[in-house]
Motif scaffolding. Structure first.
Motif, mmCIF file in Angstrom:
data_model
loop_
_atom_site.group_PDB
_atom_site.id
_atom_site.type_symbol
_atom_site.label_atom_id
_atom_site.label_comp_id
_atom_site.label_asym_id
_atom_site.label_seq_id
_atom_site.Cartn_x
_atom_site.Cartn_y
_atom_site.Cartn_z
ATOM 1 N N ILE A 1 -7.340 5.862 1.300
ATOM 2 C CA ILE A 1 -7.624 6.101 -0.117
ATOM 3 C C ILE A 1 -9.118 6.385 -0.248
ATOM 4 O O ILE A 1 -9.949 5.638 0.294
ATOM 5 N N ASP A 2 -9.486 7.446 -0.955
ATOM 6 C CA ASP A 2 -10.892 7.810 -1.134
ATOM 7 C C ASP A 2 -11.234 7.862 -2.617
ATOM 8 O O ASP A 2 -10.524 8.517 -3.399
ATOM 9 N N LEU A 3 -12.307 7.176 -2.994
ATOM 10 C CA LEU A 3 -12.900 7.372 -4.314
ATOM 11 C C LEU A 3 -13.969 8.448 -4.155
ATOM 12 O O LEU A 3 -14.943 8.261 -3.420
ATOM 13 N N VAL A 4 -13.778 9.587 -4.813
ATOM 14 C CA VAL A 4 -14.732 10.697 -4.720
ATOM 15 C C VAL A 4 -15.820 10.456 -5.751
ATOM 16 O O VAL A 4 -15.544 10.325 -6.947
ATOM 17 N N ILE B 1 -9.864 1.983 3.934
ATOM 18 C CA ILE B 1 -8.943 2.010 5.076
ATOM 19 C C ILE B 1 -7.909 0.900 4.944
ATOM 20 O O ILE B 1 -7.953 0.102 4.006
ATOM 21 N N GLY B 2 -6.988 0.837 5.899
ATOM 22 C CA GLY B 2 -5.888 -0.119 5.834
ATOM 23 C C GLY B 2 -6.304 -1.563 5.664
ATOM 24 O O GLY B 2 -5.649 -2.326 4.943
ATOM 25 N N ALA B 3 -7.404 -1.968 6.300
ATOM 26 C CA ALA B 3 -7.866 -3.356 6.190
ATOM 27 C C ALA B 3 -8.218 -3.715 4.754
ATOM 28 O O ALA B 3 -8.155 -4.892 4.369
ATOM 29 N N ASN B 4 -8.606 -2.716 3.942
ATOM 30 C CA ASN B 4 -8.990 -2.962 2.560
ATOM 31 C C ASN B 4 -7.946 -2.519 1.536
ATOM 32 O O ASN B 4 -8.099 -2.823 0.349
ATOM 33 N N SER B 5 -6.919 -1.808 1.984
ATOM 34 C CA SER B 5 -5.899 -1.369 1.024
ATOM 35 C C SER B 5 -4.631 -2.213 1.086
ATOM 36 O O SER B 5 -3.902 -2.314 0.094
ATOM 37 N N SER C 1 -4.342 -1.056 14.001
ATOM 38 C CA SER C 1 -5.446 -0.681 14.873
ATOM 39 C C SER C 1 -6.618 -1.588 14.533
ATOM 40 O O SER C 1 -6.487 -2.499 13.695
ATOM 41 N N ARG C 2 -7.772 -1.346 15.124
ATOM 42 C CA ARG C 2 -8.945 -2.173 14.805
ATOM 43 C C ARG C 2 -9.405 -1.961 13.364
ATOM 44 O O ARG C 2 -10.235 -2.720 12.847
ATOM 45 N N LEU C 3 -8.875 -0.923 12.694
ATOM 46 C CA LEU C 3 -9.213 -0.657 11.294
ATOM 47 C C LEU C 3 -8.190 -1.249 10.336
ATOM 48 O O LEU C 3 -8.235 -0.991 9.132
ATOM 49 N N GLY C 4 -7.264 -2.046 10.891
ATOM 50 C CA GLY C 4 -6.255 -2.678 10.059
ATOM 51 C C GLY C 4 -4.944 -1.927 10.104
ATOM 52 O O GLY C 4 -4.692 -1.124 11.019
ATOM 53 N N PRO C 5 -4.070 -2.140 9.128
ATOM 54 C CA PRO C 5 -2.783 -1.443 9.093
ATOM 55 C C PRO C 5 -2.966 0.077 9.079
ATOM 56 O O PRO C 5 -3.874 0.597 8.426
ATOM 57 N N SER C 6 -2.101 0.768 9.797
ATOM 58 C CA SER C 6 -2.182 2.235 9.874
ATOM 59 C C SER C 6 -1.441 2.838 8.682
ATOM 60 O O SER C 6 -0.228 3.079 8.724
#
Length: 422
Positions: free
Chosen positions: A338-341, A352-356, A329-334
């Motif tokens: 991953i969240d750092l709390v 999101i996928g573009a960064n993971s 998608s426009r956010l990269g791979p679906s």
């Protein structure tokens, strides 16, 4: 002694500011530097102008370090180059230094190759561009910029054409605070890295706005978390000094909104300076302590859709997949988020996928995190791939970090700073 030190400190600050005021009445609101990823090394490279006459100088970006250094062994020619003497205001401003033959010195270090040596403290002209937060403005000059002379030996491992390190650490003599002091700017800077070697990201020193095409002011949508100080220097140098790097407090990690099992003791910085989470533009991918890495990898693999085929890993990654099985998608791979709390469950650094995901070939895509070892100094080192297309503001004055999460969510990106207009 206290009076003498305070007097020297005041003189050193005036040393920066008064030459600027005497030269011009123009006062920039902020300063801007371009940043570009080197395709071969995945390092981030910026450029300033230095010396008399001015020449362009390429520097590797380092989110740490206490002073900018350049190679002075090969071709450093300048009519305004001066050496700082021991006991001078400039030397005292740096903090603990070594002195020999009356010359003030420090230890230039290379965070890529972890090499270092001794170099003399110098003073010379530096020129950068001003900005209104939307595009570059006129060039401005600091006549007495303090820097460190390195050597060719310390350049090993740096990207082609790079002749030094742009130290962006939290000290008075690092690049951001030295420039901020020279022009009476707020003591903060923002960095926005582009994943493409064909386009520029941006560093802005001073206040926002941070306007990216098409007219998105990212400064209005930042989330904030405290910056923490590691009381132990994580980069070597003089004992007893705190780290110049930027740490934040991560409480837990989630994959697909589910917390993964972690030894939470390692999330805190202990009395020896071990543990915690820091940022680095010198490592291409986020490195996790081994038990963290294994937990993240397993949780990510389990959360992937069953249709996605796992394939043989490609170094340095531990989990790889058939690219054709992964949607986009426009956010990269679906893929699972991953969240750092951070300080509470509502403050998340979301990946999101573009960064993971890293696409290593047409057929293979891998989880873009690496194993940082069983006993690393820092448990989580957030690296370049996870920083790409995230605007991150380091507010040193208030010890606060602002972050945008992926700019793709706002339909813009770090390469959308308008460098072509003035």
């Amino acid at each position: 002694m206290a009076l003498s030190y305070n007097f020297l400190l005041l003189c050193s600050l005036l040393f920066f500011v008064s030459p600027i005021v005497a030269q011009t009445s123009f006062r920039p609101k902020a300063l801007v530097l371009p940043v570009q990823k080197d395709a071969a090394t995945l390092q981030y490279v910026t450029q300033i102008k230095q010396r008399t006459p001015l020449v362009p100088v390429k520097l590797a970006v380092h989110l740490g370090g206490n002073i900018l250094w350049v190679d002075c062994e090969k071709g450093y020619v300048s009519s305004t180059n001066k050496t700082a003497r021991c006991g001078s205001a400039q030397c005292n401003l740096i903090g603990p230094v070594a002195c020999g033959g009356g010359i003030c010195g420090e230890f230039p270090s290379n965070p890529i190759s972890n090499t270092g040596t001794f170099g003399s403290i110098r003073i010379d002209v530096v020129s950068v561009q001003s900005t209104n937060g939307r595009h570059p403005g006129r060039g401005v000059t600091v006549p007495n910029f303090i820097f460190l002379c390195g050597s060719e030996f310390v350049l090993q491992g740096l990207a082609p054409g790079v002749t030094g390190i742009a130290a962006l650490g939290r000290t008075k003599t690092a690049l951001p605070l030295q420039l901020a002091a020279a022009f009476s700017l707020n003591r903060k800077f923002a960095i926005c890295l582009s994943p493409s070697a064909r386009s520029n990201g941006v560093i802005i020193i001073g206040d926002g706005p941070y306007v990216l095409l098409p007219n998105v002011d990212v400064s209005k949508s930042l989330t904030y978390t405290p910056l923490l100080i590691n009381q132990v220097n994580t980069e070597g140098g003089f004992l007893g000094t705190p780290s110049n790097e930027y740490f934040i407090g991560v409480k837990s990690i989630k994959v697909g909104r589910k917390a993964i099992p972690l030894n939470t003791t390692l999330l805190s910085i202990d009395s020896d300076g071990i543990g915690g989470t820091k940022f680095s533009a010198s490592v291409p991918y986020t490195a996790l302590e081994t038990s963290f890495y294994k937990a993240l990898l397993q949780a990510f693999v389990n959360a992937m859709p069953t249709k996605v085929t796992r394939v043989a890993p490609v170094a340095p990654f531990g989990a790889c997949f058939n690219s054709r099985d992964i949607g986009s998608s426009r956010l990269g791979p679906s893929v699972p988020q991953i969240d750092l709390v951070l300080q509470n469950s509502k403050v998340l650094w979301s990946i999101i996928g573009a960064n993971s995901i890293v696409r290593v070939s047409n057929d293979v895509s891998c989880l873009g995190f690496v194993d940082g070892g069983v006993t690393p100094k820092t448990s989580i080192v957030i690296g370049g791939h996870q920083l790409d297309n995230n605007l991150v503001q380091f507010d040193i004055a208030t010890s606060r970090l602002g972050f945008s999460n992926s700019l793709l969510l706002q339909r813009t990106m770090c390469s959308n700073f308008n460098f072509t207009s003035t």
